[in-house]
Design a protein around this motif. Structure first.
Motif, short mmCIF file in Angstrom:
data_model
loop_
_atom_site.label_atom_id
_atom_site.label_comp_id
_atom_site.label_asym_id
_atom_site.label_seq_id
_atom_site.Cartn_x
_atom_site.Cartn_y
_atom_site.Cartn_z
N LEU A 335 1.08 1.33 22.87
CA LEU A 335 0.94 0.97 21.46
C LEU A 335 0.96 2.26 20.65
CD1 LEU A 335 -1.92 -1.64 21.96
CD2 LEU A 335 0.55 -2.06 21.88
N ILE A 336 1.95 2.41 19.78
CA ILE A 336 2.20 3.67 19.06
C ILE A 336 1.90 3.48 17.59
CG2 ILE A 336 3.88 5.46 18.54
CD1 ILE A 336 5.47 4.50 21.00
N VAL A 337 0.96 4.26 17.08
CA VAL A 337 0.65 4.27 15.64
C VAL A 337 1.41 5.46 15.03
CG1 VAL A 337 -1.13 4.58 13.90
CG2 VAL A 337 -1.62 3.24 15.96
N VAL A 338 2.24 5.18 14.04
CA VAL A 338 3.04 6.21 13.38
C VAL A 338 2.52 6.36 11.95
CG1 VAL A 338 5.34 6.95 12.68
CG2 VAL A 338 5.04 5.63 14.79
N CYS A 339 2.00 7.55 11.64
CA CYS A 339 1.39 7.73 10.32
C CYS A 339 1.44 9.19 9.91
CB CYS A 339 -0.06 7.24 10.35
SG CYS A 339 -0.87 7.28 8.73
N ARG A 340 1.81 9.43 8.64
CA ARG A 340 1.83 10.79 8.13
C ARG A 340 0.43 11.30 7.86
NH1 ARG A 340 5.02 14.74 8.42
NH2 ARG A 340 6.79 13.37 7.94
N LYS A 341 -0.45 10.44 7.30
CA LYS A 341 -1.82 10.84 6.99
C LYS A 341 -2.68 10.71 8.23
CE LYS A 341 -2.57 10.13 2.04
NZ LYS A 341 -3.39 9.42 1.05
N ARG A 342 -3.07 11.82 8.78
CA ARG A 342 -3.80 11.77 10.04
C ARG A 342 -5.18 11.16 9.88
NH1 ARG A 342 -2.01 16.92 13.75
NH2 ARG A 342 0.23 16.66 13.39
N GLN A 343 -5.80 11.36 8.72
CA GLN A 343 -7.14 10.79 8.55
C GLN A 343 -7.11 9.27 8.55
OE1 GLN A 343 -5.42 12.59 6.40
NE2 GLN A 343 -5.91 12.17 4.24
N VAL A 344 -6.02 8.69 8.05
CA VAL A 344 -5.88 7.23 8.07
C VAL A 344 -5.72 6.74 9.51
CG1 VAL A 344 -4.43 5.30 7.34
CG2 VAL A 344 -4.92 7.16 5.75
N ALA A 427 6.74 -1.46 24.57
CA ALA A 427 6.12 -0.56 23.59
C ALA A 427 6.18 -1.20 22.21
CB ALA A 427 6.81 0.80 23.57
N ARG A 428 5.14 -0.98 21.42
CA ARG A 428 5.11 -1.49 20.04
C ARG A 428 4.82 -0.34 19.09
NH1 ARG A 428 1.45 -7.00 20.54
NH2 ARG A 428 2.77 -8.07 22.08
N LEU A 429 5.41 -0.43 17.90
CA LEU A 429 5.20 0.58 16.86
C LEU A 429 4.50 -0.06 15.67
CD1 LEU A 429 7.27 2.42 18.39
CD2 LEU A 429 8.19 3.02 16.16
N LEU A 430 3.45 0.59 15.21
CA LEU A 430 2.83 0.22 13.94
C LEU A 430 2.98 1.40 12.99
CD1 LEU A 430 1.14 -1.77 12.25
CD2 LEU A 430 -0.90 -0.59 13.10
N GLU A 431 3.90 1.27 12.05
CA GLU A 431 4.12 2.34 11.07
C GLU A 431 3.21 2.10 9.87
OE1 GLU A 431 7.59 4.28 8.22
OE2 GLU A 431 8.07 2.59 9.54
N ILE A 432 2.38 3.09 9.56
CA ILE A 432 1.48 3.00 8.42
C ILE A 432 2.11 3.75 7.25
CG2 ILE A 432 -0.84 3.47 7.56
CD1 ILE A 432 -1.86 3.42 10.40
N ASP A 433 2.43 2.99 6.22
CA ASP A 433 3.11 3.55 5.04
C ASP A 433 2.05 3.85 3.98
OD1 ASP A 433 4.79 4.29 3.05
OD2 ASP A 433 5.84 2.38 2.88
N CYS A 434 1.77 5.15 3.78
CA CYS A 434 0.74 5.58 2.82
C CYS A 434 1.40 6.26 1.63
CB CYS A 434 -0.23 6.57 3.46
SG CYS A 434 -0.99 5.99 4.97
N ARG A 435 0.84 6.04 0.46
CA ARG A 435 1.26 6.82 -0.70
C ARG A 435 0.76 8.24 -0.55
NH1 ARG A 435 -1.09 2.65 -5.02
NH2 ARG A 435 -2.60 2.57 -3.31
#
Length: 525
Positions: A335-344, A427-435
């Motif tokens: 399970l892959i979390v993809v996120c630019r903001k590491r704190q999120v 495998a699954r991707l959860l992309e977190i789209d943050c402003r």
């Protein structure tokens, strides 16, 4: 107070040489000039005539015909060093320059810097193990004799090498020398240069060796300084800012790069374009200026790498052998979390671990300090983690005794996403789209080495649009990759939509998903 004797090796543009000598000596320093014997005598006479009344300028006794990669360049440097030591007894440092170099700091800054650092500044790395030579010959530079110029006598150069190789005519390196290599643009203390000249007089065998070494200007001074000076008194770096392209060619600086050059933690820069007249004019008066406020951010190298790599999206022709012949396991789920903001992403992982008990690991492929168990050293460096990525994940599955594992990836790691999603394990991707605010982008630029606390606001303002476009481009690439199980979690989505994405990603109930998204507000920034 430091006093610099500049050693100037030049072969063209007499007007630029005159301006350079006048500018650098106006602040109290001095200069010894070697003008290549290949250049017209009229140009040399013009320089001598223009600088005849300048007591801070001297010339070598003889002019040497210099050729790239040959001993003649070292010979000319030694001649200029002897001239400088004889003419300027109060000089404390000798600084090697070419006609394409210009000061990017005032003289008072340069003198104070050298006063604070009682050391020799010369890039000096192990010849055989440092990897300083990227392509081409390594040992062959030393173990064979090179008498001809590779550029102007190519046939003789390679025929001589082939004959020596066929007959086994190799030679040994002087036994007491540890061969070093580095840039030829150095700044050495007077005592070090005197020691080198004394060594040259007492060791003709070493001179004979380097006379037929290929590209000796990258090894001669670098080796002798290490041989003669304690390691604690050597700074293995150059004080001249220079960059090279992917093709090994020097980067040339132009009119719009004045502020960038001044912000680097160096005293000089090369190469300044001969056509950058405005840049040359501004840098020409810089050295003699006083009280100039400076903000050293030193992001030039990382910024150059970032800007030149944009748009160069490399795709491997085939998987590496350790990737092609291994799998994470058919009965396992990544399970892959993809996120630019590491704190999120960190908040989400903490909530997932608390509500489900799944093992959750942060940015293990981009964060050297990411907490990992001891896996026999495979986890010790980022290079090893990337090289043995599947083996690393298999060991993590085994370590936690779990059939499911949650990890975080940076959006820039598209190659890792593609690799893991090609695996037979689902495998699954959860992309977190943050402003992303401007402060978020500045933090990202700082972490990536593209900026620092000292970077001026106007330069940051120029960089931020490029960063924002780059991040948007990475997100577009992920979506265009067409991953089978790609879910999106937006900070603008209503709570129920966010919980539904988490439930699908983790294969948990809606109640558990709501507990994950509400326990700690993910987007609390």
């Amino acid at each position: 107070m430091a006093k610099i004797a500049f050693i100037l090796l030049c072969h063209r543009d007499p007007d630029a040489v005159i301006r350079q000598a006048t500018s650098l000596t106006a602040a109290g320093d001095c200069m010894a000039i070697h003008f290549d014997a290949r250049a017209p005598k009229a140009d040399y006479d013009r320089i001598r005539s223009a600088l005849a009344d300048n007591p801070s300028v001297t010339f070598t006794r003889t002019r040497i015909r210099c050729g790239w990669g040959q001993w003649s360049l070292v010979k000319a440097t030694l001649a200029a060093a002897r001239a400088a030591l004889a003419a300027f007894p109060r000089a404390t440092h000798l600084y090697m320059l070419s006609g394409d170099c210009m000061a990017i700091k005032p003289a008072d800054y340069a003198h104070a810097f050298l006063d604070r650092h009682d050391a020799d500044f010369i890039e000096s790395s192990d010849f055989f193990t440092s990897g300083w030579i990227r392509t081409g010959w390594v040992e062959e530079r030393l173990t064979y004799r090179h008498w001809f110029n590779e550029r102007t006598q190519k046939t003789l150069f390679y025929a001589s090498f082939a004959l020596q190789k066929r007959l086994g005519l190799t030679r040994t390196i002087p036994r007491d020398l540890e061969m070093m290599i580095g840039s030829q643009w150095w700044c050495l203390r007077r005592g070090t240069v005197e020691a080198i000249l004394g060594f040259c007089r007492s060791r003709p065998d070493v001179i004979r060796f380097f006379r037929s070494t290929w590209i000796p200007d990258e090894t001669f001074f670098q080796t002798l300084v290490r041989h003669l000076v304690p390691e604690t008194e050597i700074e293995s770096r150059t004080l001249t800012f220079l960059l090279f392209t992917d093709y090994g060619m020097p980067v040339v600086f132009h009119n719009d790069q004045y502020d960038l050059l001044l912000a680097q933690d160096y005293l000089f820069a090369r190469k300044i374009s001969p056509y950058a007249r405005d840049l040359r004019r501004r840098l020409g008066v810089l050295y003699a200026s006083e009280g100039l406020p400076l903000r050293i951010s030193d992001e030039g190298r990382s910024l150059f790498r970032f800007l030149t790599s944009r748009g160069r999206i490399g795709r491997r022709f085939a998987p590496r052998i350790w990737e092609a012949e291994s799998t994470l396991g058919h009965d396992r789920s990544l399970l892959i979390v993809v996120c630019r903001k590491r704190q999120v992403a960190d908040r989400l992982l903490r909530a997932v671990a608390a509500q489900t008990g799944l093992p959750c690991i942060g940015y293990l492929f981009t964060d050297e300090s990411c907490a990992l168990p001891d896996l026999g050293g495979l986890q010790s460096t980022l290079a090893k983690r990337h090289r043995h990525r599947r083996a690393l994940l298999r060991m993590l599955f085994d370590y936690y005794g779990s059939a499911r594992l949650v990890i975080c990836l940076d959006p820039a790691n598209l190659d890792l996403m593609q690799d893991f999603c090609r695996d037979s394990a689902p495998a699954r991707l959860l992309e977190i789209d943050c402003r992303l605010s401007d402060s978020d982008l500045i933090r990202h630029a700082t972490e990536a080495g593209l900026a620092s606390a000292q970077t001026p606001a106007d330069r940051l303002a120029q960089l931020l649009p490029a960063l924002r476009n780059d991040i948007r481009h990475q997100s577009d690439q992920i979506r265009e990759a067409g991953f089978d199980h790609h879910l999106l979690l937006r900070d603008t989505d209503p709570p129920e939509t966010q919980a539904r994405a988490v439930a699908q990603f983790l294969s948990v109930s809606d109640d558990t998903a709501r507990a994950i998204t509400r326990t700690t507000p993910l987007f609390a920034d």
